[in-house]
Scaffold this active site. Structure first.
Site, mmCIF file in Angstrom:
data_model
loop_
_atom_site.group_PDB
_atom_site.id
_atom_site.type_symbol
_atom_site.label_atom_id
_atom_site.label_comp_id
_atom_site.label_asym_id
_atom_site.label_seq_id
_atom_site.Cartn_x
_atom_site.Cartn_y
_atom_site.Cartn_z
ATOM 1 N N SER A 7 -11.315 -13.896 -11.254
ATOM 2 C CA SER A 7 -9.897 -13.589 -11.021
ATOM 3 C C SER A 7 -9.391 -14.304 -9.773
ATOM 4 C CB SER A 7 -9.705 -12.081 -10.948
ATOM 5 O OG SER A 7 -8.358 -11.732 -10.961
ATOM 6 N N ASP A 22 -3.828 -13.643 -15.410
ATOM 7 C CA ASP A 22 -3.388 -12.295 -15.785
ATOM 8 C C ASP A 22 -2.415 -11.718 -14.760
ATOM 9 O OD1 ASP A 22 -5.193 -11.780 -13.746
ATOM 10 O OD2 ASP A 22 -6.409 -10.346 -14.884
ATOM 11 N N ASP A 39 -7.202 -16.840 -13.486
ATOM 12 C CA ASP A 39 -7.423 -16.469 -14.886
ATOM 13 C C ASP A 39 -6.139 -16.070 -15.604
ATOM 14 O OD1 ASP A 39 -7.280 -14.036 -13.447
ATOM 15 O OD2 ASP A 39 -8.459 -12.991 -14.958
#
Length: 462
Positions: free
Chosen positions: A106, A254, A252
């Protein structure tokens, strides 16, 4: 160097000693444990597992280890290669796979990587499931299958284009309205997979795109967390280019943050607020965010005559609450938008498409849209404690002191005051208490944080 084993998977710095870092041995160990768990869940049937990764330097190496281990455990593999976290989640759903492994740390720096574990719904494992995987990782009695039962690679095909296609097909994504506005957008994808998908999505929406840090090398141009202090470059480029806005994603993809046309932060807490405002103008229903997210979502939800609910911190908890109350939109204040019409996962692509649709339909500048929302300011702090201090006892004492206020204790202690709030939670990995506050001004938020930090130190005799 660090290895963190938690219910959501395994995360660590690459290299070093086995069991203390994310080494090849640890990758194999936890992949094996995941397959064992998923086999239990599926009554022993042969599994199909999706694997996707972000652009981290260690990504290919970890990908090869995971794919080989899955095959050695008797599972078939669909490898979508360089793919976002939400894209990998959707690939699980669309391929009707039994689960998935996302290779990403992340927003952590480039020396980190992680295995994030998914169920057949393309969602993260819950608390009990994650604990079972961790327990199986410590059990070395597993017998790997013999030669006739090893797995196969079913496909090695990208999923990014299909993800974009499904986003654009959503009824509330109005591509024609966005195209008519001819937005000029600067994209900072911090040299990861967002540099592949976000510019392509924007061009499909008719935007002129200025790419910044979009080559997916894994060598992050700045701290990859999309916070204001890390986004000075894009602010300057937006002003210089005369762009309408900036789009920032983490490695990533998100998390999603926007930057306004004057280079000021739209503030990632307000990503979800704006998208929810748009969704609720078309589909009445409840909203959900975690306890540490801005009160602005509650205010906007109630403005539409709908009900807001809070969950414990963590995407899996937000998703569970959304399903429980039938929420039409939800997410986290870190810029994570969860839109159930597509899937139950934080997804920057759907966030971009819905946000630009709303901005186009409102015919506003970014700064104008931002001023239309309640202004709140957040302060995020922590107190280091000694391991001997009983953090739960400290939180119980704070709760008792403020029993006359609106208190929520589903995740630490959150106290809602008339014009502000404070959320206190203990860390799962280190002896600290996190102190998050929000108020109508930064000075008030900081003052509230100092007040509670002083109270905690007094209770702990620090």
């Amino acid at each position: 160097m660090t290895l963190i084993k938690s219910i959501s998977g395994i995360r660590g710095t690459v290299g070093g000693a086995v069991g203390e870092n994310l080494t090849p041995i640890d990758v194999v160990k936890f992949t094996t444990a995941y397959v064992r768990f998923m086999t239990e869940q599926n009554d022993g049937k042969r599994l199909t597992i999706v694997v996707g990764r972000d652009a981290r330097i260690s990504g290919e190496m970890v990908d090869d280890l995971i794919e080989g281990t899955l095959l050695g455990c008797g599972a078939d593999v669909i490898n979508v290669g360089l793919c976002t976290t939400p894209g990998t989640e959707m690939a699980v759903i669309c391929n009707r796979a039994d689960g998935g492994i996302i290779i990403t740390a992340s927003h952590n720096p480039r020396q980190w990587n992680a295995l994030k574990l998914l169920n057949a719904r393309g969602e993260f494992l819950n608390d009990a499931e994650g604990k079972r995987v961790l327990a199986l990782a410590e059990d070395e009695s597993f017998l790997y299958p013999e030669i006739d039962s090893i797995g196969r690679v079913l496909s090695r095909e990208p999923f990014n284009d299909e993800h974009i296609r499904r986003v654009l097909a959503l009824p509330l994504v109005d591509a024609e309205a966005v195209k008519a506005r001819k937005f000029k957008v600067v994209v900072d994808a911090v040299n990861s997979v967002g540099g592949v998908v976000i510019p392509k999505l924007l061009r499909e929406l008719g935007c002129e795109v200025v790419e910044l840090n979009c080559e997916p090398t894994g060598y992050f141009a700045h701290n990859p967390e999309p916070l204001p202090e890390n986004l000075t470059e894009i602010s300057q480029v937006i002003v210089r280019e005369g762009a309408d806005l900036g789009v920032v994603v983490d490695p990533d993809v998100d998390r999603l943050a926007f930057v306004s046309e004057d280079g000021s932060m739209f503030v990632e807490e307000y990503t979800l607020v704006a998208v929810a405002d748009y969704i609720l103008s078309h589909a009445k229903g409840s909203t959900v965010s975690n306890l540490s997210s801005s009160r602005a979502l509650r205010d906007v939800t109630e403005r539409h005559g709908c009900e807001y609910f809070a969950s414990a911190v963590g995407e899996v908890n937000v998703v569970a609450k959304m399903k429980e109350v039938g929420a039409v939109i939800g997410g986290e204040g870190n810029g994570g938008v969860i839109y159930p019409e597509l899937h139950y996962g934080r997804d920057a692509l759907v966030g971009v498409a819905l946000f630009l649709t709303y901005l186009a339909q409102k015919n506003m500048k970014m700064t104008e849209l931002r001023r239309s929302y309640p202004a709140y300011f957040a302060s995020k702090n922590k107190i280091q404690l000694t391991p001997a201090i009983d953090v739960d006892k400290v939180l119980r004492e704070i709760k008792a002191r403020y029993a006359g206020e609106n208190v929520n204790d589903i995740d630490g202690v959150k106290i809602d005051f008339a014009e502000s709030w404070v959320h206190l939670r203990k860390s799962n990995t280190e002896p600290i208490i996190r102190i998050y506050t929000e108020a109508k001004s930064m000075d008030e938020a900081d003052a509230l944080a100092r007040r509670f930090m002083d109270e905690i130190k007094t209770i702990c005799n620090l």
